[in-house]
Design an enzyme around this catalytic site. Structure first.
Site, PDB file in Angstrom:
ATOM      1  N   GLU A 387       0.851  -1.189   0.000  1.00  0.00           N
ATOM      2  CA  GLU A 387       0.000   0.000   0.000  1.00  0.00           C
ATOM      3  C   GLU A 387       0.890   1.244   0.000  1.00  0.00           C
ATOM      4  O   GLU A 387       1.793   1.343   0.842  1.00  0.00           O
ATOM      5  CB  GLU A 387      -0.914  -0.024   1.224  1.00  0.00           C
ATOM      6  CG  GLU A 387      -1.938  -1.155   1.151  1.00  0.00           C
ATOM      7  CD  GLU A 387      -2.356  -1.683   2.514  1.00  0.00           C
ATOM      8  OE1 GLU A 387      -2.125  -1.010   3.523  1.00  0.00           O
ATOM      9  OE2 GLU A 387      -2.905  -2.812   2.550  1.00  0.00           O
ATOM     10  N   LEU A 415      -5.817  -2.270  -0.967  1.00  0.00           N
ATOM     11  CA  LEU A 415      -5.775  -2.245   0.498  1.00  0.00           C
ATOM     12  C   LEU A 415      -6.252  -3.596   1.040  1.00  0.00           C
ATOM     13  O   LEU A 415      -7.366  -3.736   1.524  1.00  0.00           O
ATOM     14  CB  LEU A 415      -6.671  -1.111   1.009  1.00  0.00           C
ATOM     15  CG  LEU A 415      -6.232  -0.550   2.347  1.00  0.00           C
ATOM     16  CD1 LEU A 415      -6.284   0.954   2.319  1.00  0.00           C
ATOM     17  CD2 LEU A 415      -7.108  -1.072   3.456  1.00  0.00           C
ATOM     18  N   GLU A 417      -4.210  -6.846   2.786  1.00  0.00           N
ATOM     19  CA  GLU A 417      -2.962  -7.508   3.179  1.00  0.00           C
ATOM     20  C   GLU A 417      -2.964  -8.973   2.780  1.00  0.00           C
ATOM     21  O   GLU A 417      -1.930  -9.532   2.410  1.00  0.00           O
ATOM     22  CB  GLU A 417      -2.725  -7.384   4.695  1.00  0.00           C
ATOM     23  CG  GLU A 417      -2.272  -6.004   5.141  1.00  0.00           C
ATOM     24  CD  GLU A 417      -3.377  -4.964   5.137  1.00  0.00           C
ATOM     25  OE1 GLU A 417      -4.571  -5.357   5.141  1.00  0.00           O
ATOM     26  OE2 GLU A 417      -3.073  -3.764   5.117  1.00  0.00           O
ATOM     27  N   PHE A 440       1.833  -1.484   8.582  1.00  0.00           N
ATOM     28  CA  PHE A 440       1.945  -1.561  10.048  1.00  0.00           C
ATOM     29  C   PHE A 440       1.929  -3.040  10.448  1.00  0.00           C
ATOM     30  O   PHE A 440       1.094  -3.802   9.955  1.00  0.00           O
ATOM     31  CB  PHE A 440       0.792  -0.804  10.741  1.00  0.00           C
ATOM     32  CG  PHE A 440       0.921   0.696  10.635  1.00  0.00           C
ATOM     33  CD1 PHE A 440       1.708   1.418  11.517  1.00  0.00           C
ATOM     34  CD2 PHE A 440       0.266   1.380   9.618  1.00  0.00           C
ATOM     35  CE1 PHE A 440       1.840   2.795  11.402  1.00  0.00           C
ATOM     36  CE2 PHE A 440       0.389   2.762   9.492  1.00  0.00           C
ATOM     37  CZ  PHE A 440       1.178   3.469  10.391  1.00  0.00           C
ATOM     38  N   ILE A 444      -0.337  -7.690   9.521  1.00  0.00           N
ATOM     39  CA  ILE A 444       0.037  -9.059   9.107  1.00  0.00           C
ATOM     40  C   ILE A 444      -0.993 -10.064   9.616  1.00  0.00           C
ATOM     41  O   ILE A 444      -1.173 -11.127   9.029  1.00  0.00           O
ATOM     42  CB  ILE A 444       1.466  -9.398   9.607  1.00  0.00           C
ATOM     43  CG1 ILE A 444       2.482  -8.735   8.673  1.00  0.00           C
ATOM     44  CG2 ILE A 444       1.705 -10.898   9.680  1.00  0.00           C
ATOM     45  CD1 ILE A 444       3.920  -9.106   8.919  1.00  0.00           C
ATOM     46  N   HIS A 483      -2.148  -0.417  15.133  1.00  0.00           N
ATOM     47  CA  HIS A 483      -0.916   0.045  14.499  1.00  0.00           C
ATOM     48  C   HIS A 483       0.352  -0.354  15.247  1.00  0.00           C
ATOM     49  O   HIS A 483       1.431  -0.324  14.673  1.00  0.00           O
ATOM     50  CB  HIS A 483      -0.943   1.579  14.367  1.00  0.00           C
ATOM     51  CG  HIS A 483      -1.976   2.074  13.421  1.00  0.00           C
ATOM     52  ND1 HIS A 483      -3.278   2.332  13.799  1.00  0.00           N
ATOM     53  CD2 HIS A 483      -1.918   2.323  12.092  1.00  0.00           C
ATOM     54  CE1 HIS A 483      -3.967   2.744  12.751  1.00  0.00           C
ATOM     55  NE2 HIS A 483      -3.169   2.739  11.707  1.00  0.00           N
TER      56      HIS A 483
END
Lengths: 688, 84
Positions: A387, A415, A417, A440, A444, A483
């Site tokens: 991103e 967007l 992951e 961030f 994950i 975050h």
């Protein structure tokens, strides 16, 4: 630019030759009879047997429509069509039994199969995972073709990606649709909508009668083929779709092969349970749609087959299958666990020179940027994506790289992951060094594929996944749980990911260069709060080996074991304060959590007899608990080489964050996260 | 002509499947019945689900070894069928 000639409506015909008709029949015959034999002998296999009996026409149609340079991501009802892609009956029997001689040496069975050498992407029991991974594979196939090999550019490989109606609900499929449509990837999506996800009806997946509109909404042509038992119709549909995908920037095509139900169960045993959830009459009707019988009848009417030829081919195929099953007795039980990581040979890029004193200073962030740039120059097969990365990323770390290397090598991603990780794994499976940025660290957690596919691939297949997921992480600035949460312990626990966390700009550059050369999946943690902190960094490329801790301060009384820029910095400050109290603390910066430098820990603890482990992550079930285990298990050895003066047991304490979420206000974070004073107090507590 | 033994097998997660039990709920065929391939011969209840035991071949039921209402084990032979 449109031309007048473009306005005349046209239609391409894809009429098979008589040989091609017979070839389809032969594959259908082979697949069906093989499936029936497996079903009949299901009790001979330790793992469950899956056949997809009754739905062979879908996969046979697709295989027959493919070129020998196309790619496949099979689903579990299409697996036996691998017979048409260079897999033998013997190989599939061996795989069904998960024998030592099988492709995965006993690590997976039956339908969970693939082989990159034969352009088949491994299916795993995470629905649609290989489809999502396939987006990365097919994208990378063109990267290799157009930018590295620069040959075969008249061949346009297509990925045929199979999945069921249950998988249509799965995030993996949505990731795949998004990636394929936005990047215009040549993928024919093949949905086998048989109305059942094990026992759950399709009405629980979608209120739509047909699922094609769902795919159409992503921006690709979508059609439904109903019924789906005619091989010739199916081949034509796939052929047309593939032809569309091979066109200029057309992108993917979605085909739904629809049926009210299926003739065989989820697995071979489960067929007997179907009476509990499918009306008998409906099942009988589906049984009547026998693809093989239907195909034979069609060919007879077309005068391409007669009874005699049918009998001859059937007997020949049966004999071949019987012969293949004979080999089963030669297969053996596996007895060896396989290594999790590909062995890495550490080869410093610039031996000697780089480690010399340098006066040149760079920030932690600039050191990472420099490593990325130098690695992209060194490795033409390195690609960076995520991103915002084209324009430098939210942290500015990939700044200027797009200008230097172009959008084929560094590019934005949706967007998503999960999709980014799937794309990265797919790239890596083709030999790309994939470097996704995760923006961030806690993001994950949105990608289970990392642990299910990347972390297990080498042990299962022997094929390494060269993937460096950069994950900006940690606290020290005002934000929140989503975050800043530290999840390195759960990733380390996956048992197939290397976890790296540099503390200084020098370490950041050297460890990142090593990550690119490692050949295994690496989670590369970057301390966000330290991006602007400066330190000495040599200009030339260099590597720092994984699994080697750095002694940041020597001491005698207590070992302060930590990692990561923020905690190393705080621990060093705490050690200074302790020194003023006449406590000599040794500060060990692990640098890599996996692999962990056990020797450095034990050497230090043997000297001091006391250990305090400090990390940003929560104390309970964290990396500190693992380090405590290592110290505990090795205590006797420690005593042996440290001499009788050492008091055992060694006192160990872990100072991590307290339970509960990350807080936005610094006042709360001070209470939650280890502060310098907390480290001092904890160290004094250990020494009491 | 050959005699085919119909074993009752089903999915069960135990390490030793021979200990897995089923109840024979209903017999749908009797001795002398002519049955087609894939025709249901009996209904059983396993720990997990109700299952249909179907004939693997077309032929005539020669002998039945199990009784409705009783408990048996994985792999027990339900009947023999003589193929035509």
């Amino acid at each position: 630019m449109p031309k007048i000639q473009d306005f005349t409506p046209t239609r391409k015909r894809f009429i098979p030759t008589p040989e091609e008709y017979l070839k389809m029949y032969k594959l259908l015959l082979r697949m069906t009879l093989f499936g029936r034999e497996l079903d009949a002998r299901k009790d001979e296999f330790i793992p469950k047997v899956f056949t997809g009996l009754g739905q062979e026409a879908i996969a046979v149609g697709a295989v027959s429509a493919s070129e020998n340079y196309d790619w496949f991501a099979m689903d579990h009802r299409a697996t036996l069509a691998l017979l048409g892609l260079g897999f033998s009956e013997e190989e599939l029997i061996c795989q069904q039994g998960a024998f030592a001689e099988s492709l995965y040496h006993g690590y997976n069975f039956g339908i969970h199969i693939g082989d990159m050498k034969r352009r088949v992407i491994r299916f795993i029991s995470d629905m649609g995972a290989n489809v999502a991974v396939g987006t990365g594979v097919i994208d990378a196939v063109y990267y290799w073709r157009d930018l590295i090999y620069k040959k075969d550019q008249d061949k346009h490989p297509v990925l045929f990606a199979f999945f069921g109606d249950g998988a249509m609900s799965h995030a993996n499929l949505h990731s795949a649709f998004k990636m394929a449509t936005t990047r215009h990837l040549p993928i024919v999506f093949i949905l086998n909508n048989n109305g059942l996800a094990i026992r759950t009806g399709v009405e629980y997946q979608s209120p739509l009668i047909s699922l094609a509109p769902t795919a159409a909404g992503y921006g690709m042509p979508a059609e439904t083929i109903n019924p789906n038992y005619d091989v010739f119709t199916n081949r034509l549909a796939v052929k047309r779709a593939a032809d569309y995908c091979r066109g200029d920037k057309n992108g993917p095509y979605f085909l739904e092969f629809k049926a009210e139900c299926r003739d065989s169960g989820h697995n071979a045993y489960e067929t007997a349970e179907m009476s509990g959830y499918v009306p008998r009459e409906l099942r009988l009707e589906e049984h009547g749609r026998n693809p093989l019988a239907h195909c034979a009848l069609s060919l007879k009417i077309m005068r391409l087959l007669d009874d005699e030829k049918e009998k001859e081919l059937t007997e020949k195929t049966e004999a071949r299958i019987k012969e293949a099953f004979e080999t089963k007795k030669n297969f053996t039980a596996p007895s060896k666990l396989r290594p999790v990581f590909k062995e890495t040979v550490f080869t410093p890029v610039a031996p000697g020179d780089a480690f010399a004193e340098t006066k040149r200073e760079l920030t932690y962030g600039a050191a990472i940027n420099e490593a990325l740039r130098q690695a992209m120059e060194m490795y033409p097969n390195l690609r960076v994506f995520g991103e915002d990365v084209e324009s430098g990323g939210v942290h500015g770390i990939t700044k200027n790289l797009a200008k230097l290397f172009g959008k084929e090598r560094i590019f934005h991603m949706p967007l998503d992951e999960n999709g980014i990780m799937a794309f990265a794994i797919g790239n890596a499976l083709t030999g790309i060094i994939a470097c996704p940025e995760m923006q961030f660290f806690p993001f994950i957690e949105c990608t289970a594929l990392l642990t299910r596919y990347a972390a297990t691939n080498f042990a299962i297949t022997g094929e390494n996944v060269s993937l460096v997921a950069r994950a900006p992480c940690g606290g020290g600035f005002s934000s929140n749980e989503e975050h800043e949460k530290m999840i390195e312990a759960s990733l380390a626990h996956a048992g197939g990911l290397k976890v790296v966390f540099p503390a200084t700009p020098f370490a950041a550059k050297g460890l990142l260069m090593s990550a690119f050369a490692d050949g295994n999946p690496v989670i590369f943690l970057e301390q966000i709060s330290h991006y602007g902190k400066k330190g000495a960094v040599p200009e030339e490329p260099y590597q720092i080996p994984f699994g080697e801790a750095e002694v940041r301060m020597e001491g005698r009384d207590i070992s302060l074991i930590t990692y990561g820029a923020l905690m190393v910095e705080r621990t060093l400050k705490a050690a200074e304060i302790l020194r003023s109290m006449r406590i000599s603390a040794e500060v060990i910066d692990l640098q890599t959590i996996v692999p962990m430098d056990k020797k450095a820990i034990l050497r230090s603890v043997a000297k001091t007899g006391n250990a305090l482990i400090i990390h940003e992550a929560k104390t309970a079930f964290g990396a500190g608990a693992e380090i405590s285990r290592i110290i505990g298990e090795e205590t006797l050895d420690i005593k042996r080489f440290s001499g009788p003066q050492l008091a055992v047991p060694i006192y160990v304490k872990v100072l991590g964050a307290k339970d509960g979420p990350v807080a936005a206000r610094p006042e709360l974070e001070k209470l939650r996260m280890p502060q310098i004073d907390d480290i001092v107090e904890a160290a004094k507590g250990v020494l009491k | 002509m050959s005699l085919v033994r119909v074993q009752v097998v089903f999915q069960d997660p135990s390490e030793d499947k021979s200990q897995a039990e089923f109840e024979l709920v209903e017999l749908l065929a009797g001795v002398g019945f002519k049955v087609a391939e894939n025709e249901a011969l009996a209904v059983a209840e396993t720990a997990k689900a109700a299952i249909e035991i179907v004939s693997p071949v077309s032929g005539e039921v020669r002998e039945i070894f199990l009784e409705a209402g009783k408990i048996y084990h994985h792999g027990d032979v339900l009947c023999t069928i003589e193929t035509a």
